[in-house]
Design an enzyme around this catalytic site. Sequence first.
Site, PDB file in Angstrom:
ATOM      1  N   SER A 266       0.838  -1.204   0.000  1.00 23.44           N
ATOM      2  CA  SER A 266       0.000   0.000   0.000  1.00 23.44           C
ATOM      3  C   SER A 266       0.870   1.250   0.000  1.00 23.44           C
ATOM      4  O   SER A 266       2.089   1.182   0.198  1.00 23.44           O
ATOM      5  CB  SER A 266      -0.892   0.013   1.246  1.00 23.44           C
ATOM      6  OG  SER A 266      -0.112   0.277   2.406  1.00 23.44           O
ATOM      7  N   LYS A 267       0.223   2.389  -0.202  1.00 23.89           N
ATOM      8  CA  LYS A 267       0.937   3.664  -0.166  1.00 23.89           C
ATOM      9  C   LYS A 267       1.583   3.871   1.192  1.00 23.89           C
ATOM     10  O   LYS A 267       2.693   4.391   1.288  1.00 23.89           O
ATOM     11  CB  LYS A 267      -0.034   4.808  -0.466  1.00 23.89           C
ATOM     12  CG  LYS A 267       0.617   6.187  -0.386  1.00 23.89           C
ATOM     13  CD  LYS A 267      -0.391   7.293  -0.638  1.00 23.89           C
ATOM     14  CE  LYS A 267       0.274   8.656  -0.559  1.00 23.89           C
ATOM     15  NZ  LYS A 267       0.803   8.975   0.771  1.00 23.89           N
ATOM     16  N   ARG A 268       0.906   3.428   2.239  1.00 29.86           N
ATOM     17  CA  ARG A 268       1.463   3.610   3.590  1.00 29.86           C
ATOM     18  C   ARG A 268       2.783   2.869   3.757  1.00 29.86           C
ATOM     19  O   ARG A 268       3.669   3.319   4.464  1.00 29.86           O
ATOM     20  CB  ARG A 268       0.451   3.139   4.645  1.00 29.86           C
ATOM     21  CG  ARG A 268      -0.729   4.075   4.818  1.00 29.86           C
ATOM     22  CD  ARG A 268      -1.633   3.619   5.953  1.00 29.86           C
ATOM     23  NE  ARG A 268      -2.235   2.327   5.670  1.00 29.86           N
ATOM     24  CZ  ARG A 268      -3.308   2.157   4.897  1.00 29.86           C
ATOM     25  NH1 ARG A 268      -3.884   3.207   4.336  1.00 29.86           N
ATOM     26  NH2 ARG A 268      -3.802   0.947   4.695  1.00 29.86           N
ATOM     27  N   ASP A 271       5.386   5.100   2.196  1.00 32.29           N
ATOM     28  CA  ASP A 271       5.664   6.233   3.083  1.00 32.29           C
ATOM     29  C   ASP A 271       6.514   5.792   4.276  1.00 32.29           C
ATOM     30  O   ASP A 271       7.460   6.477   4.675  1.00 32.29           O
ATOM     31  CB  ASP A 271       4.348   6.838   3.605  1.00 32.29           C
ATOM     32  CG  ASP A 271       3.534   7.497   2.502  1.00 32.29           C
ATOM     33  OD1 ASP A 271       4.137   7.830   1.468  1.00 32.29           O
ATOM     34  OD2 ASP A 271       2.323   7.654   2.668  1.00 32.29           O
TER      35      ASP A 271
END
Length: 511
Positions: A266-268, A271
């Site tokens: 995921s994007k998380r 990040d």
Amino acid sequence: MSDRRVRVRFAPSPTGYLHIGGVRTALYNYLFAKKHGGDFLLRVEDTDQTRFVPGAEDYIMEALNWLGINPVESPLHGGPHTPYRQSERKPMYRAYADQLIANDYAYYAFDTPEELDEMRKRLEAAKVASPQYNAITRNSMKNSLTLPEDEVKRRLEAGDPYVIRIKLPRQEEVRFHDIIRGWIVVHTQNMDDKVLFKSDGMPTYHLANVVDDYLMQITHVIRGEEWLPSAPLHVMLYRYFGWESVMPEFAHLPLLLKPDGNGKLSKRDGDRLGFPVAPLNWKDPNSGETTSGYREKGYYPEAVLNFLALLGWNPGTTQEIFSLDQLVEAFSLDRVSKSGAKFDFEKAKWFNHQYLLMRSDEELAEQFMPLLHEAGFNKPMEYVKIVTGLVKERANFVHDFLEHSRFFFEGPKTYDEATLRKKWKPETQGIMQGWRDLLSQTDDYSAQNLEAALKAYLESINVGIGQVLQAFRIMITGVGAGPSMFEVCSLIGKEEVVSRFDSALSFTSSL
């Protein structure tokens, strides 16, 4: 495979940035189409207008263009099956929904959100594992199967809100073959009567995607594993429309997993771990939040494609570096894995390093030059070209060059004192002073001559080169590792070498 011309589509929704998993799906579709001399289409599936994000469609097309996997038909390129945005195809879907109703394969449902919620709660209280609107529960709901015909007509004429649901049989086996996963069997008792047409007059993904795939003559649906639960419904729609003979073959791709293998990437995760999960930078127009992209991080598009191709597909050989043409030649859905592929970001950097090394020193110098000017350095192209040739082995990206080559453009402001102290002995200052004096008297600053001169000098005083070479490097460059010191000295020149030596000897006198 049938003898129809291969036609595949990448069909993203314009709801934000394009996830790197979506890029891989687009790539596999492109490779499959090219391998079989077919067509690769882009269709924008924007039936859910509540999730539409301005700029997302342009972003998707820009990303595919940057990667070099352009569709032959799309909203941008046009084609024989225009329009390629589902929102612009809206008028045609109603007729297909009506056809299903006329043939008793679908029905009107007038249930309010509150009534649907009440049904779910009732089923949960009865310990039903997965509450759904299906062949059993529809009999107690407000729809055209339970309401009198005249009331259905009255509600439709009065403009009461309704949806159109597929009418699935209560107990039937749905069988279809997936190129990657083999035969899949699902029983309709485990399926629900999905909404095909919404109260806002738009079709759902299920209806629109099947109708469009049929009208656009799609032969193979290659998409992510997350769509596998929807496939039996789509198979039923092909059956209900009488299109089974031209139903596309399915191939559901494995998930891209987090680096530790636990769950979908995921994007998380990006990040948290500091790597991009999008092809290009994306600034969300609603939240203002920025998602970083591979392009802006300095990746070459070929490296991104090569890296993604091998996440879930195995060429069956030890080869790792593939040009796009080579990927087309080697690609086969038969060699796509069923299990998820762990995302290895270090491997992504390795691929970029390989593609960086393939580029000429001149091309790298042209890419490096703007960064040098930004840092306040101004050297001629020929000089910068030599520098890139000397440091590229240590760089994964062009933006790494300055870190590895700053000493070519300015003298050291600090020295690696910890390493220097390890190498420094009482007699080292005198040895270095002698080498400095020899360098100041030498006119031939070719790397070959400088190396020979140092070896001859050390031999004359019976000192091994290993005792002084790293100390010499630190005194001239400030750091303990880098390209050949003789190449460094040859490039920066006699005057600069002697000047740096004098500064360093002043520093080392206190060691």
